[in-house]
Design a protein around this motif. Sequence first.
Motif, PDB file in Angstrom:
ATOM      1  N   VAL A 667      30.811 -10.400   3.586  1.00  0.00           N
ATOM      2  CA  VAL A 667      29.523 -11.078   3.757  1.00  0.00           C
ATOM      3  C   VAL A 667      29.744 -12.508   4.226  1.00  0.00           C
ATOM      4  CG1 VAL A 667      27.462 -11.892   2.543  1.00  0.00           C
ATOM      5  CG2 VAL A 667      28.353  -9.595   2.088  1.00  0.00           C
ATOM      6  N   SER A 668      30.765 -13.167   3.692  1.00  0.00           N
ATOM      7  CA  SER A 668      31.051 -14.549   4.099  1.00  0.00           C
ATOM      8  C   SER A 668      31.425 -14.624   5.573  1.00  0.00           C
ATOM      9  CB  SER A 668      32.184 -15.128   3.246  1.00  0.00           C
ATOM     10  OG  SER A 668      31.777 -15.271   1.901  1.00  0.00           O
ATOM     11  N   ALA A 669      32.146 -13.617   6.084  1.00  0.00           N
ATOM     12  CA  ALA A 669      32.495 -13.616   7.508  1.00  0.00           C
ATOM     13  C   ALA A 669      31.230 -13.609   8.357  1.00  0.00           C
ATOM     14  CB  ALA A 669      33.373 -12.401   7.831  1.00  0.00           C
ATOM     15  N   HIS A 670      30.255 -12.768   8.001  1.00  0.00           N
ATOM     16  CA  HIS A 670      28.972 -12.756   8.704  1.00  0.00           C
ATOM     17  C   HIS A 670      28.248 -14.097   8.555  1.00  0.00           C
ATOM     18  CE1 HIS A 670      28.551  -8.515   9.913  1.00  0.00           C
ATOM     19  NE2 HIS A 670      29.210  -8.225   8.819  1.00  0.00           N
ATOM     20  N   ASN A 671      28.223 -14.621   7.319  1.00  0.00           N
ATOM     21  CA  ASN A 671      27.525 -15.896   7.079  1.00  0.00           C
ATOM     22  C   ASN A 671      28.097 -17.017   7.938  1.00  0.00           C
ATOM     23  OD1 ASN A 671      25.960 -14.603   5.151  1.00  0.00           O
ATOM     24  ND2 ASN A 671      27.069 -15.441   3.403  1.00  0.00           N
ATOM     25  N   LEU A 672      29.422 -17.094   8.018  1.00  0.00           N
ATOM     26  CA  LEU A 672      30.059 -18.146   8.810  1.00  0.00           C
ATOM     27  C   LEU A 672      29.685 -18.033  10.284  1.00  0.00           C
ATOM     28  CD1 LEU A 672      33.564 -18.012   7.089  1.00  0.00           C
ATOM     29  CD2 LEU A 672      31.982 -19.959   6.998  1.00  0.00           C
ATOM     30  N   LEU A 673      29.635 -16.805  10.795  1.00  0.00           N
ATOM     31  CA  LEU A 673      29.223 -16.595  12.183  1.00  0.00           C
ATOM     32  C   LEU A 673      27.779 -17.051  12.401  1.00  0.00           C
ATOM     33  CD1 LEU A 673      30.675 -13.057  13.026  1.00  0.00           C
ATOM     34  CD2 LEU A 673      31.370 -15.241  14.030  1.00  0.00           C
ATOM     35  N   ARG A 674      26.918 -16.661  11.486  1.00  0.00           N
ATOM     36  CA  ARG A 674      25.504 -17.027  11.625  1.00  0.00           C
ATOM     37  C   ARG A 674      25.320 -18.537  11.514  1.00  0.00           C
ATOM     38  NH1 ARG A 674      22.211 -13.027   7.678  1.00  0.00           N
ATOM     39  NH2 ARG A 674      20.395 -13.800   8.826  1.00  0.00           N
ATOM     40  N   LEU A 675      26.016 -19.150  10.559  1.00  0.00           N
ATOM     41  CA  LEU A 675      25.892 -20.605  10.407  1.00  0.00           C
ATOM     42  C   LEU A 675      26.399 -21.328  11.653  1.00  0.00           C
ATOM     43  CD1 LEU A 675      26.907 -20.875   6.672  1.00  0.00           C
ATOM     44  CD2 LEU A 675      24.674 -21.462   7.637  1.00  0.00           C
ATOM     45  N   HIS A 676      27.447 -20.786  12.252  1.00  0.00           N
ATOM     46  CA  HIS A 676      27.923 -21.358  13.517  1.00  0.00           C
ATOM     47  C   HIS A 676      26.843 -21.225  14.584  1.00  0.00           C
ATOM     48  CE1 HIS A 676      29.952 -20.983  17.507  1.00  0.00           C
ATOM     49  NE2 HIS A 676      30.505 -22.105  17.095  1.00  0.00           N
ATOM     50  N   GLY A 677      26.150 -20.073  14.602  1.00  0.00           N
ATOM     51  CA  GLY A 677      25.067 -19.877  15.564  1.00  0.00           C
ATOM     52  C   GLY A 677      23.894 -20.809  15.331  1.00  0.00           C
ATOM     53  N   PHE A 678      23.629 -21.139  14.081  1.00  0.00           N
ATOM     54  CA  PHE A 678      22.513 -22.030  13.750  1.00  0.00           C
ATOM     55  C   PHE A 678      22.849 -23.503  13.963  1.00  0.00           C
ATOM     56  CE2 PHE A 678      20.830 -18.520  10.936  1.00  0.00           C
ATOM     57  CZ  PHE A 678      19.616 -18.384  11.590  1.00  0.00           C
TER      58      PHE A 678
END
Length: 805
Positions: A667-678
């Motif tokens: 889940v953290s891997a996805h979160n980090l990607l999304r936060l980078h996108g935001f």
Amino acid sequence: MVQKGGLGWEQRSYRGAEWNGAGAGGPGIRWVEAPSLPDAPVLARGSSSRDKDRSATVSSSVPMPAGGKGSHPSSTPQRVPNRLIHEKSPYLLQHAYNPVDWYPWGQEAFDKARKENKPIFLSVGYSTCHWCHMMEEESFQNEEIGRLLSEDFVSVKVDREERPDVDKVYMTFVQATSSGGGWPMNVWLTPNLQPFVGGTYFPPEDGLTRVGFRTVLLRIREQWKQNKNTLLENSQRVTTALLARSEISMGDRQLPPSAATMNNRCFQQLDEGYDEEYGGFAEAPKFPTPVILSFLFSYWLSHRLTQDGSRAQQMALHTLKMMANGGIRDHVGQGFHRYSTDCQWHVPHFEKMLYDQAQLAVAYSQAFQISGDEFYSDVAKGILQYVARSLSHRSGGFYSAEDADSPPERGMRPKEGAYYVWTVKEVQQLLPEPVLGATEPLTSGQLLMKHYGLTEAGNISPSQDPKGELQGQNVLTVRYSLELTAARFGLDVEAVRTLLNTGLEKLFQARKHRPKPHLDSKMLAAWNGLMVSGYAVTGAVLGQDRLISYATNGAKFLKRHMFDVASGRLMRTCYTGSGGTVEHSSPPCWGFLEDYAFVVRGLLDLYEASQESAWLEWALRLQDTQDRLFWDSQGGGYFCSEAELGAGLPLRLKDDQDGAEPSANSVSAHNLLRLHGFTGHKDWMDKCVCLLTAFSERMRRVPVALPEMVRALSAQQQTLKQIVICGDRQAKDTKALVQCVHSVYIPNKVLILADGDPSSFLSRQLPFLSTLRRLEDQATAYVCENQACSMPITDPCELRKLLHP
């Protein structure tokens, strides 16, 4: 309940047992000089006869002499409380009147063990665990066993949901040394907290094929007196081996493996284990494994023009439909039970867990996005209706679980499933009305019984009911389509739908008068985070603001009651006090990695559903705290617990399996990607690559153990879409574009609202937003990828074509 159901070290379950492991292991105690951790998950092929016989799984680091069987003492509980009476955990309070000198996990118990040179008996479970109840009743209420535990051991009780770090460490030992595990988990430790014997459920006395708990205690007592040095040496050797085998690190690797290769390998492993007839990925028991279904949907999206892509979609949709028609779904009150004891999804283990409801709501919403079939959206809405009614605190938080057991009538001994099962006689009495227009004499009750497979003798096989608690009872499970049931009696399909819904409502009202199962009113940050996602995603997909408001209230609850502003840390737990108040333990139980990962995911989903940037801002702050407390700067990835919180534990682990809950690292891997996108912050993308690289070996060896991480690997290598809507959040044209985005299944995206304010949070994070303009003063969408944006779009239909060509 099973923490790691589905694939991997899979829970083996006989009627209601909480059993986690690829095999049950043999009864008795055996010598293990060094553990051999399983390299690959096993697709379960049914529970063994030993499972049905409830033999204990026992592992040991020393040889144990044979023991004799003694007389069975009285098990009358003493109504004198032990020190657990001062705890908040519902599970610990269930043991507060045992004739055992229980300690909660903590320094007081450890100091006593060292001072008195006694082994620690650690017993781990949770309040809605059927076999935890059994062992408490049979052994921990037994006065002689209570004396043995109090005089010769320092006995410690742990709620695995409060302390997942303690549970993971000692479950690793039990699984590695016995190829099995589960709850209750019982482990004997040295005063320095190193394990030397471990097992699961023990009957109180010896049987023909199983060792009894009393015998085990006597043997261990004798070994501690006569052979302690050898025991300590072997325990140290086992712990060292476990530490080496459980290490997850980048090593010399610079980059993660190929996403295409991992995707195809994971799909092939799932395809090989798929049940063509009933769906799912094992014969029995069968678990709802949303992480697998989510992987299959993502795989379909990137392979949808291929045969394998169509196969992935079919596998996921078929499994979801069969589960929803089966008895694992509560057709009367909605929501899903923990797992099915058979391959047809018919007879469940009846407890209901919050994390299942949260993830399944998302899975069924995604199925609706992909298929357009309202069957799936109706199931999702039913799940959330159940949670709102039965698992919600008035202040917005969500409770943990409802038990499988309840008294059939007030004052009677609890039985598994009593709240949920029905006799033919009950249904006939509740639904006696004749059905007009049928081709033969028919009552509403007979129609419902035909459709849901109820029989006079009961529809539960004796093999699924070894204790005889469910004789003559029925679990509702859909046997026919509405069309077939209608044709059978010459009725209109809509008339049948109405009659069945009316009948189910009458059963629901009648069921309210039964004694309810025990409610575990403990609230966990991690599971509340999952539930925020459940309401936010479903509300966004279905365009229902009422559901998004539940997600918003859940997030407000987390910030108000489970967040320490001064330190920026999450608390793991809070509890329902008198009058519906919210209470905390003292000192508070601080959050673990999964609490941060799941709450951050929930906040990101809530931002995309509500476009309220305050939730995104809090997600960023929590991610910073997560990085500070759990990130492994040497090896990459996140540890499950803070170094200080787990002081004294022999292992500090990184969870490496997506099971009943996704791994917090996945889940953290996805979160980090999304936060980078935001935000465009490169350090989060770098952390994501390091994390995926650290888990490379595990993914290469058994990608099916980490389907959620394989999804993150694909997202990282394909890059995320940034979908920017320029407009006023409350305007109709803005809402139309936002709803268009939510109606399309796009797992690898971030949805950003640009309101034109250069001082807004997102504008400060992403300067390029200020270059995007509304077209002719209308809400306008841009799809940006690899630092390039599409032409402006104002028509939702055109946007849909671009998003889903």
